[in-house]
Write a protein that holds these residues in place. Structure first.
Motif, short mmCIF file in Angstrom:
data_model
loop_
_atom_site.label_atom_id
_atom_site.label_comp_id
_atom_site.label_asym_id
_atom_site.label_seq_id
_atom_site.Cartn_x
_atom_site.Cartn_y
_atom_site.Cartn_z
N MET A 88 2.16 4.49 -0.49
CA MET A 88 2.84 3.01 -0.48
C MET A 88 1.76 2.42 -0.15
N ALA A 89 1.94 0.96 -0.64
CA ALA A 89 0.73 -0.02 -0.72
C ALA A 89 1.20 -1.51 -0.58
N TRP A 90 0.44 -2.34 -0.39
CA TRP A 90 0.75 -3.89 -0.18
C TRP A 90 -0.19 -4.48 -1.16
N PHE A 91 0.58 -5.24 -2.14
CA PHE A 91 -0.30 -6.12 -2.94
C PHE A 91 0.00 -7.57 -2.86
N ARG A 92 -0.70 -8.49 -3.28
CA ARG A 92 -0.45 -9.99 -3.32
C ARG A 92 -0.58 -10.54 -4.73
N GLN A 93 -0.04 -11.51 -4.97
CA GLN A 93 -0.31 -12.28 -5.92
C GLN A 93 -0.33 -13.88 -5.86
N VAL A 94 -1.13 -14.56 -6.49
CA VAL A 94 -0.91 -15.90 -6.51
C VAL A 94 -0.38 -16.14 -8.02
N GLU A 95 0.26 -17.32 -8.15
CA GLU A 95 0.76 -17.54 -9.52
C GLU A 95 -0.48 -18.02 -10.35
N GLY A 96 -0.30 -17.32 -11.57
CA GLY A 96 -1.34 -17.36 -12.64
C GLY A 96 -2.51 -16.64 -12.31
N LYS A 97 -2.64 -15.67 -11.43
CA LYS A 97 -3.62 -14.70 -11.06
C LYS A 97 -3.22 -13.39 -11.40
N GLU A 98 -4.01 -12.37 -11.20
CA GLU A 98 -3.62 -10.91 -11.29
C GLU A 98 -3.25 -10.29 -10.03
N ARG A 99 -2.25 -9.71 -10.03
CA ARG A 99 -1.72 -8.92 -8.64
C ARG A 99 -2.84 -8.29 -8.18
N GLU A 100 -3.25 -8.29 -6.91
CA GLU A 100 -4.35 -7.22 -6.18
C GLU A 100 -3.99 -6.69 -4.96
N GLY A 101 -4.42 -5.57 -5.21
CA GLY A 101 -4.17 -4.51 -4.12
C GLY A 101 -4.77 -4.81 -2.93
N LEU A 102 -4.18 -4.63 -1.95
CA LEU A 102 -4.70 -4.99 -0.31
C LEU A 102 -5.01 -3.92 0.32
N ALA A 103 -4.12 -2.98 0.47
CA ALA A 103 -3.98 -1.60 1.34
C ALA A 103 -3.10 -0.63 0.87
N VAL A 104 -3.38 0.60 1.15
CA VAL A 104 -2.53 1.67 0.64
C VAL A 104 -2.65 2.96 1.84
N ILE A 105 -1.47 3.45 1.74
CA ILE A 105 -1.28 4.54 2.84
C ILE A 105 -0.72 5.80 2.10
N HIS A 106 -1.34 6.88 2.36
CA HIS A 106 -1.04 8.01 1.72
C HIS A 106 -0.16 9.13 2.42
N SER A 107 0.57 9.76 1.78
CA SER A 107 1.51 10.75 2.71
C SER A 107 0.55 11.82 3.56
N ASP A 108 -0.90 11.93 3.12
CA ASP A 108 -1.80 12.86 4.07
C ASP A 108 -2.41 12.14 5.10
N GLY A 109 -2.10 10.65 5.36
CA GLY A 109 -2.65 9.77 6.47
C GLY A 109 -3.78 8.90 5.94
N ILE A 110 -4.07 9.21 4.63
CA ILE A 110 -5.35 8.45 3.89
C ILE A 110 -4.96 7.07 3.99
N LEU A 111 -5.82 6.16 4.31
CA LEU A 111 -5.89 4.77 4.33
C LEU A 111 -7.00 4.05 3.66
N ALA A 112 -6.80 3.06 2.71
CA ALA A 112 -7.86 2.69 2.02
C ALA A 112 -7.38 1.01 2.04
N TYR A 113 -8.46 0.19 2.03
CA TYR A 113 -8.44 -1.19 1.99
C TYR A 113 -9.04 -1.99 1.00
N LYS A 114 -8.73 -3.04 0.68
CA LYS A 114 -9.46 -3.81 -0.22
C LYS A 114 -10.60 -4.48 0.75
N GLU A 115 -11.86 -4.55 0.12
CA GLU A 115 -12.88 -4.88 1.00
C GLU A 115 -12.94 -6.14 1.60
N SER A 116 -12.28 -7.17 0.94
CA SER A 116 -12.27 -8.41 1.57
C SER A 116 -11.41 -8.59 2.74
N VAL A 117 -10.31 -7.69 2.92
CA VAL A 117 -9.26 -7.81 3.93
C VAL A 117 -9.55 -6.92 5.21
#
Length: 125
Positions: A33-62
Motif C-alpha cells: 500500500m502506498a501514498w501518492f499525490r498529484q498537482v493538476e498538470g503534473k505527474e503523480r508522485e509516490g510519497l511512501a510505501v508499506i509492504h506486507s513484510d514491514g518494509i517502508l520506503a519514502y520519497k527523499e523529499s518527504v
C-alpha cells in the motif's frame, strides 16, 4: 478492491494532518500500500510505501516529515504529515497492489499499483 481516503483538509503552514486509507474486504490479498499525490498538470508522485513484510520506503523529499504506518493484513494505512509546506498542496491518493515481489517492495512508481482511491485534497496556506 475499493480504497477510501480520508483526513484531508486545509491547514496552515507548519501544521499537521493525518490521512487514512481503508481498503474494502476482498478476495484479493494486498501486499503493498502506498501514498501518492498529484498537482493538476503534473505527474503523480509516490510519497511512501508499506509492504506486507514491514518494509517502508519514502520519497527523499518527504522523509522525516511524513510517516507511513498501517496494517496490511487489516487493509488500513495512514500518513502522518508534519511541518506542512505550501508545496505539499495536492490531491493525495491511496494505492494498493497484490503483487508480492522483493523488487517492488520499495517501488513508488504509480504503474506498480493496481488499485486506487478517489483522493483527498490537502491544502496548505
Amino acid at each position: 478492491v475499493q480504497l477510501v481516503e480520508s483526513g484531508g483538509g486545509s491547514v496552515q503552514v507548519g501544521g499537521t494532518l493525518r490521512l487514512s486509507c481503508l481498503a474494502s474486504r476482498s478476495t484479493v490479498s494486498i501486499s503493498r500500500m502506498a501514498w501518492f499525490r498529484q498537482v493538476e498538470g503534473k505527474e503523480r508522485e509516490g510519497l511512501a510505501v508499506i509492504h506486507s513484510d514491514g518494509i517502508l520506503a519514502y520519497k527523499e523529499s518527504v522523509r522525516g516529515r511524513f510517516t507511513i504506518s498501517g496494517d496490511i493484513a487489516k487493509n488500513t494505512m495512514y500518513l502522518e504529515m508534519t511541518n506542512l509546506e505550501p508545496e505539499d498542496t495536492a490531491m493525495y491518493y491511496c494505492a494498493a497492489d497484490p503483487q508480492w515481489a522483493a523488487s517492488l517492495s520499495r517501488s513508488l512508481s504509480p504503474r506498480d499499483f493496481t488499485y486506487w482511491g478517489q483522493g483527498t485534497q490537502v491544502t496548505v496556506s
